[in-house]
Design an enzyme around this catalytic site. Structure first.
Site, PDB file in Angstrom:
ATOM      1  N   SER A  65       0.761  -1.194   0.039  1.00 27.12           N
ATOM      2  CA  SER A  65      -0.030  -0.043   0.116  1.00 27.12           C
ATOM      3  C   SER A  65       0.952   1.421  -0.081  1.00 27.12           C
ATOM      4  O   SER A  65       2.031   1.127   0.327  1.00 27.12           O
ATOM      5  CB  SER A  65      -0.892   0.028   1.242  1.00 27.12           C
ATOM      6  OG  SER A  65      -1.609  -1.068   1.185  1.00 27.12           O
TER       7      SER A  65
HETATM    8  N1  SAH Z   1      -0.476  -5.498   4.054  1.00 22.16           N
HETATM    9  C1  SAH Z   1       0.198  -5.574   3.067  1.00 22.16           C
HETATM   10  C2  SAH Z   1      -0.542  -5.033   1.661  1.00 22.16           C
HETATM   11  C3  SAH Z   1      -0.916  -6.518   0.718  1.00 22.16           C
HETATM   12  S1  SAH Z   1      -2.164  -6.207  -0.534  1.00 22.16           S
HETATM   13  C4  SAH Z   1       1.738  -5.027   3.049  1.00 22.16           C
HETATM   14  O1  SAH Z   1       1.991  -4.018   3.790  1.00 22.16           O
HETATM   15  O2  SAH Z   1       2.511  -5.298   1.940  1.00 22.16           O
HETATM   16  C5  SAH Z   1      -3.333  -7.182   0.116  1.00 22.16           C
HETATM   17  C6  SAH Z   1      -2.986  -8.579   0.633  1.00 22.16           C
HETATM   18  O3  SAH Z   1      -4.214  -9.239   1.291  1.00 22.16           O
HETATM   19  C7  SAH Z   1      -2.601  -9.317  -0.814  1.00 22.16           C
HETATM   20  O4  SAH Z   1      -1.044  -9.942  -0.416  1.00 22.16           O
HETATM   21  C8  SAH Z   1      -3.447 -10.630  -0.790  1.00 22.16           C
HETATM   22  O5  SAH Z   1      -3.008 -11.631  -1.395  1.00 22.16           O
HETATM   23  C9  SAH Z   1      -3.930 -10.716   0.451  1.00 22.16           C
HETATM   24  N2  SAH Z   1      -5.308 -11.333   0.510  1.00 22.16           N
HETATM   25  C10 SAH Z   1      -6.361 -11.277  -0.053  1.00 22.16           C
HETATM   26  N3  SAH Z   1      -7.490 -11.901   0.341  1.00 22.16           N
HETATM   27  C11 SAH Z   1      -7.046 -12.386   1.509  1.00 22.16           C
HETATM   28  C12 SAH Z   1      -7.615 -13.179   2.438  1.00 22.16           C
HETATM   29  N4  SAH Z   1      -8.823 -13.697   2.329  1.00 22.16           N
HETATM   30  N5  SAH Z   1      -7.012 -13.599   3.812  1.00 22.16           N
HETATM   31  C13 SAH Z   1      -5.662 -13.317   3.803  1.00 22.16           C
HETATM   32  N6  SAH Z   1      -5.156 -12.443   2.897  1.00 22.16           N
HETATM   33  C14 SAH Z   1      -5.517 -12.128   1.872  1.00 22.16           C
END
Ligand code: SAH
Length: 215
Positions: A65
């Site tokens: 993000s």
């Molecule tokens: N917090 C992260 C941002 C990641 S983007 C950072 O700081 O880099 C969102 C993430 O959520 C992705 O990696 C995606 O694979 C994950 N995601 C999507 N659906 C999910 C679910 N049901 N449970 C856990 N993770 C999930």
């Protein structure tokens, strides 16, 4: 230094946007932003952009993000030293690292195995020993360590998952983007009152990758 310039930019952005209702983000949050090495959390090809205030690709169609959004979400849960926090969507591990500097323990769930493995290895290598990660569908939360002082969801859901509300402590806060895949979503701040009611506040329009579900 690039990271200090990024912190200044996030501060300036916060002053203009006032998404929290205040002119500035919490000083401890800004300090965490100034400490965590974002370049360690992005792939080599994105490294030169690591301290720009924008999201970056981390592979598998996912993104780390925008730093302002990470800071905003962290500020809004009002982190306290003794907090135990649950994060849904480990991704690169950056948001977990930002939280780890501010609270006692962070539990984080990621649904894509390759990202979960990479983030776990990265966080261990960088010495974030108060972060525990696991592979799984975060929709169900992580019952074993519940209830949580705060929950941070970093993928957009069509609705607030009821298990997450259940796993929030009375007095606890959850920050979560809610909305469809192909539109902007609303960043919601939920507060669970001491008598288990939920108060919801709309914070800002945002764009997150979708919360996917285990098939
Ligand atoms: N917090 C992260 C941002 C990641 S983007 C950072 O700081 O880099 C969102 C993430 O959520 C992705 O990696 C995606 O694979 C994950 N995601 C999507 N659906 C999910 C679910 N049901 N449970 C856990 N993770 C999930």
């Amino acid at each position: 230094m690039a990271r200090a310039a990024m912190v200044d930019e996030v501060h300036f952005y916060a002053t203009l946007a006032r998404d929290t209702g205040e002119a500035a983000l919490d000083e401890d949050v800004m300090q965490s932003l100034g400490t965590v090495e974002r370049h360690e959390f992005v792939p080599a090809r994105e490294r030169r952009f690591a301290y720009e205030n924008r999201p970056l690709r981390i592979g598998h169609g996912q993104t780390i993000s925008q730093p302002y959004i990470v800071a905003l979400m962290t500020d809004l849960i009002e982190p306290d030293r003794d907090f135990v926090v649950l994060e849904i969507g480990t991704g690169s591990g950056y948001q977990a690292a930002i939280l780890a500097k501010l609270v006692t323990h962070v539990y984080s769930i990621e649904i894509i195995e390759a990202l979960a493995d990479e983030a776990a290895a990265r966080l261990a290598r960088l010495g974030y020993d108060n972060v525990t990660t696991k592979l799984g569908d975060g929709y169900h939360g992580w019952e074993e360590h519940a209830p949580y002082d705060a929950i941070v969801v970093t993928a957009a859901a069509s609705h607030v998952p009821p298990p997450l509300i259940r796993q929030l402590k009375p007095g606890g806060r959850m920050i979560i983007p809610v909305g469809g895949r192909f539109m902007t979503q609303q960043l919601l701040l939920l507060e669970k009152t001491d008598d288990d009611e939920v108060i919801t506040r709309q914070i800002a329009a945002v764009r997150f990758v979708p919360l996917t579900r285990e098939r």
